[in-house]
Write a protein that holds these residues in place. Structure first.
Motif, PDB file in Angstrom:
ATOM      1  N   GLY A  12     -25.593  19.907 -35.953  1.00 51.91           N
ATOM      2  CA  GLY A  12     -25.560  21.138 -35.183  1.00 51.91           C
ATOM      3  C   GLY A  12     -26.784  21.382 -34.340  1.00 51.91           C
ATOM      4  O   GLY A  12     -27.098  22.509 -34.011  1.00 51.91           O
ATOM      5  N   ILE A  13     -27.463  20.319 -33.986  1.00 53.15           N
ATOM      6  CA  ILE A  13     -28.635  20.535 -33.143  1.00 53.15           C
ATOM      7  C   ILE A  13     -28.534  19.651 -31.903  1.00 53.15           C
ATOM      8  O   ILE A  13     -27.866  20.012 -30.954  1.00 53.15           O
ATOM      9  N   ALA A  14     -29.174  18.516 -31.930  1.00 56.79           N
ATOM     10  CA  ALA A  14     -29.345  17.688 -30.730  1.00 56.79           C
ATOM     11  C   ALA A  14     -28.044  17.307 -30.029  1.00 56.79           C
ATOM     12  O   ALA A  14     -27.875  17.593 -28.845  1.00 56.79           O
ATOM     13  N   ASP A  40     -23.192  25.619 -33.638  1.00 56.57           N
ATOM     14  CA  ASP A  40     -24.138  24.872 -34.461  1.00 56.57           C
ATOM     15  C   ASP A  40     -24.584  25.683 -35.662  1.00 56.57           C
ATOM     16  O   ASP A  40     -23.992  26.703 -35.985  1.00 56.57           O
ATOM     17  N   THR A  41     -25.635  25.227 -36.294  1.00 51.81           N
ATOM     18  CA  THR A  41     -26.101  25.858 -37.522  1.00 51.81           C
ATOM     19  C   THR A  41     -26.557  27.296 -37.324  1.00 51.81           C
ATOM     20  O   THR A  41     -26.569  28.067 -38.275  1.00 51.81           O
ATOM     21  N   ILE A  42     -26.922  27.681 -36.102  1.00 52.07           N
ATOM     22  CA  ILE A  42     -27.336  29.062 -35.869  1.00 52.07           C
ATOM     23  C   ILE A  42     -26.206  29.912 -35.293  1.00 52.07           C
ATOM     24  O   ILE A  42     -26.410  31.057 -34.943  1.00 52.07           O
TER      25      ILE A  42
END
Length: 108
Positions: A12-14, A40-42
Motif C-alpha cells: 500500500g505504498i510505493a 493504501d494503508t492510510i
C-alpha cells in the motif's frame, strides 16, 4: 476518452502511487482524461466521484489486493491487472483500454 481507476498494492505504498502516476501520464499522453484513485494503508486518496465513474468510458483496476466499494464499477467495462503491469507497461494498458472501448462502441 474518460478513464477512471484504482491503484492498490499489497503493502500500500510505493507500487500504488507509481501505478497511479504511470497510468495518469500514459493516459494524458494519449489524449485522455484520467483519474486514478489510490487505496493504501492510510486509506483512500483522490477518491472518484460518482459522476466521474458514471462518465467514464472504461475502468482500470491496477490492484494486487481486494478493494472496497468495487460494486460502484458494476455497470462499467473493467480491466483488472496487477500493479506491476500498470508500472511496466502503462502505454500498452491504455491502448488495451482504447481497444475495449472501441469494441464496445462497435457492438452497440
Amino acid at each position: 476518452m474518460k478513464i477512471v481507476g484504482v491503484a492498490a498494492c499489497t503493502v500500500g505504498i510505493a507500487h500504488t502511487y507509481i501505478a497511479q502516476e504511470k497510468l495518469e501520464e500514459a493516459g494524458k499522453k494519449a489524449g485522455h482524461e484520467v483519474h486514478i484513485e489510490t487505496s493504501d494503508t492510510i486509506g483512500v486518496e483522490n477518491a472518484l466521484s460518482p459522476e466521474q465513474i458514471q462518465e467514464a468510458d472504461v475502468v482500470i483496476l491496477a490492484i494486487d489486493v481486494k478493494i472496497s466499494d468495487r460494486e460502484r464499477f458494476e455497470s462499467k467495462r473493467v480491466l483488472q491487472v496487477p500493479t506491476e503491469v500498470a508500472i511496466k507497461s502503462p502505454n500498452k494498458l491504455i491502448q488495451k483500454a482504447e481497444e475495449v472501448v472501441k469494441e464496445d462502441q462497435k457492438n452497440k
